[in-house]
Scaffold this active site. Structure first.
Site, PDB file in Angstrom:
ATOM      1  N   ASP A   1       0.826  -1.211   0.000  1.00 58.40           N
ATOM      2  CA  ASP A   1       0.000   0.000   0.000  1.00 58.40           C
ATOM      3  C   ASP A   1       0.860   1.260   0.000  1.00 58.40           C
ATOM      4  O   ASP A   1       0.362   2.354   0.256  1.00 58.40           O
ATOM      5  CB  ASP A   1      -0.935   0.020   1.214  1.00 58.40           C
ATOM      6  CG  ASP A   1      -2.232  -0.734   0.933  1.00 58.40           C
ATOM      7  OD1 ASP A   1      -2.331  -1.322  -0.160  1.00 58.40           O
ATOM      8  OD2 ASP A   1      -3.129  -0.737   1.791  1.00 58.40           O
TER       9      ASP A   1
ATOM     10  N   ASP B   1     -12.003  34.231 -37.726  1.00 51.17           N
ATOM     11  CA  ASP B   1     -11.350  32.935 -37.593  1.00 51.17           C
ATOM     12  C   ASP B   1     -12.121  31.994 -36.671  1.00 51.17           C
ATOM     13  O   ASP B   1     -12.060  30.776 -36.822  1.00 51.17           O
ATOM     14  CB  ASP B   1      -9.930  33.109 -37.047  1.00 51.17           C
ATOM     15  CG  ASP B   1      -9.009  33.776 -38.055  1.00 51.17           C
ATOM     16  OD1 ASP B   1      -9.355  33.760 -39.247  1.00 51.17           O
ATOM     17  OD2 ASP B   1      -7.970  34.317 -37.648  1.00 51.17           O
TER      18      ASP B   1
ATOM     19  N   GLY C   1      -6.171  19.142 -35.487  1.00 51.62           N
ATOM     20  CA  GLY C   1      -6.976  18.106 -36.134  1.00 51.62           C
ATOM     21  C   GLY C   1      -7.334  18.486 -37.556  1.00 51.62           C
ATOM     22  O   GLY C   1      -7.375  17.644 -38.451  1.00 51.62           O
ATOM     23  N   LEU C   2      -7.575  19.780 -37.790  1.00 52.02           N
ATOM     24  CA  LEU C   2      -7.855  20.249 -39.157  1.00 52.02           C
ATOM     25  C   LEU C   2      -6.641  20.020 -40.048  1.00 52.02           C
ATOM     26  O   LEU C   2      -6.765  19.577 -41.191  1.00 52.02           O
ATOM     27  CB  LEU C   2      -8.220  21.732 -39.133  1.00 52.02           C
ATOM     28  CG  LEU C   2      -8.422  22.392 -40.511  1.00 52.02           C
ATOM     29  CD1 LEU C   2      -9.586  21.749 -41.242  1.00 52.02           C
ATOM     30  CD2 LEU C   2      -8.639  23.893 -40.360  1.00 52.02           C
TER      31      LEU C   2
END
Length: 507
Positions: free
Chosen positions: A36, A274, A409-410
């Site tokens: 533990d 944007d 991601g784009l």
């Protein structure tokens, strides 16, 4: 007991350890067996602390169970006091040691130690880590805080930040500066960096700033009731919440306050052209209740996202999170089972996830970008740089945190779209280094993709076309097409099948 690979919260004694590790001059004697003691790694490896936690373990073994484990505990207490010479100690049992019922609280009271001994009763099998931290801090404040005169100048305490807290160190620094700009000095920050002597000085402040309700609300309520100190109800995460927090401080101190917002860079972007690329993006939010509530407001009201799902893992925050979800027209997901969270995300197919390190892994598997906004987190979320979440600088940091996964991601999507271009395919070489483009050699064998249904396969032309679909809806398009094929009794998905499914679901 349910065993799991991942867990959002550990047992309550880990929460107590987070408080002890955050403080100075306090030592935690934990009645626990060998095995533990793993929690040390949480602080030295994940949080990258330069010293081990102030915790002594009894580390009893199987052979000790036939002897006197109570004596072993008392010896560990005395050794800890003699060696570390703390101002106070807290004592408790791990979930395993709780089963042998040695009563650490009662044993420590009979020892006649010269320093305060604060016993912890933490129900290991019904409560979890955040409760353990909240209860431990409450017991420390209850035992050590002393009535005293208020400070001459307006001061407040910052309550709640602990070790392993999400950006707690930087939040304290940012919040201290923000309060100073409002004419309020910080009396004590606790438990992070506080000593038992500092805890005794808590009642000298005029009010308390509750930075983390998960780990400081019980203490804040006790101080309000017993020392007449009001505490703030707004956590200043995000632009709107920070402005509301500043107004709340003005109400508490009884005078209007103004602050310079020149460092705030997020609102201009939300008004720019944007930002329209991200407007309406569907997000799923999961984490601790405080950060989920804050980021739901940021996502919807400040970034223009659409919140399609939200929830929390700490059941102590279930009621406010359910009420919040209802106001968004949603049903909250309250669970500590990451598989339920994964199923909910997969069903909703959001374009971005805001979550913990668990959701980051889920997002990787599902191909959905994820921004980490809440503990539990891993080493990369304890950055060496200054990276707060609260205040106006915190709003700037969050702005970056939220838009980067989608913007990157784009870029990934565009690279995928142009993968078959003569210049940009994988075998062409780096064009920016002057490499000569070569024609892509198409494989002779027909590539197929095995979906979840083993009776359906994707033909190469359909798979190729699927990759042109933006990454954030590609998973949903794949599932819809497979469902359509199953309903039509088709065993192969061709390009025509993909177009037919698209037309079917567009109606």
């Amino acid at each position: 007991m349910k065993l799991t690979v991942w867990t959002y919260e550990g047992p309550p004694h880990v929460g107590a350890m987070r408080v002890a590790t955050a403080m100075k001059g306090l030592h935690y004697v934990l009645h626990a067996p060998q095995g533990d003691t793993y929690a040390d790694l949480l602080f030295t490896m994940i949080e990258r602390r330069n010293h081990r936690p102030p915790v002594s373990y009894t580390t009893f073994q199987a052979r000790d169970l036939g002897a006197d484990t109570a004596t072993l505990f008392k010896k560990s207490c005395q050794d800890a006091v003699d060696r570390f010479q703390p101002e106070a100690i807290i004592v408790g049992a791990s979930c395993t040691a709780e089963l042998i019922q040695d009563d650490p609280a009662g044993l420590s009271e009979t020892m006649g130690l010269s320093i305060p001994v604060i016993p912890l009763e933490l129900p290991s099998y019904s409560r979890k880590e955040n409760f353990g931290a909240d209860e431990t801090f409450y017991q420390i404040v209850k035992a050590l805080a002393k009535p005293q005169e208020r400070t001459a100048r307006v001061t407040c305490n910052i309550l709640g930040p602990t070790a392993l807290g999400f950006r707690a160190r930087d939040d304290v620094e940012e919040l201290t500066g923000l309060l100073s700009d409002l004419g309020v000095q910080v009396n004590v920050v606790a438990p992070l960096g506080a000593t038992p002597s500092d805890i005794a000085r808590l009642p000298a402040a005029h009010f308390n700033m509750l930075l983390s309700p998960e780990t400081g609300e019980a203490a804040a309520r006790w101080l309000e009731k017993n020392h007449h100190q009001p505490f703030t109800k707004i956590v200043p995460i995000g632009v709107g919440a920070t402005r509301d927090f500043i107004a709340e401080i003005g109400d508490i101190i009884g005078k209007p306050v103004l602050i310079d917002e020149s460092r705030l860079r997020m609102p201009w972007w939300s008004r720019s052209v944007d930002s329209t690329y991200l407007t309406g993006k569907r997000v799923f939010i999961f984490g601790d209740g405080t950060h989920v509530a804050a980021h739901a407001r940021i996502a919807r009201d400040e970034m223009g996202f659409e919140v399609v799902g939200l929830g929390c893992y700490n059941r102590e925050m279930a009621r406010p999170v359910r009420a919040l979800a209802k106001s968004y027209g949603l049903e909250a997901l309250i669970t500590d089972d990451y598989l339920e969270v994964e199923a909910a995300i997969e069903a909703l197919s959001p374009e971005m996830i805001l979550g913990t390190q668990m959701e980051r892994h889920i997002g990787k598997r599902l191909g959905i970008p994820c921004a980490v906004i809440s503990a539990p987190v891993h080493v990369q979320d304890f950055p060496a740089r200054y990276s707060p979440q609260v205040g106006f600088e915190g709003a700037n940091v969050i702005f970056d945190t939220l838009i980067h996964p989608l913007v990157m991601g784009l870029e990934e999507h565009l690279l995928t779209m142009f993968r078959d271009d003569f210049e940009f395919h994988d075998d062409a070489g780096p064009s920016h280094h002057g490499g000569k483009a070569t024609a892509k050699v198409e494989p002779v064998a027909e590539e197929v993709h095995a979906p979840q249904d083993d009776n359906i396969i994707w033909l190469a032309d359909a798979e190729k076309e699927l990759k042109k679909i933006p990454f954030f809806v590609r998973g949903k398009a794949r599932r819809n097409t497979e469902t359509y094929a199953t309903q039509k009794g088709l065993h192969q998905i061709s390009l025509d099948t993909l177009y037919e499914a698209k037309a079917h679901y567009a109606r």
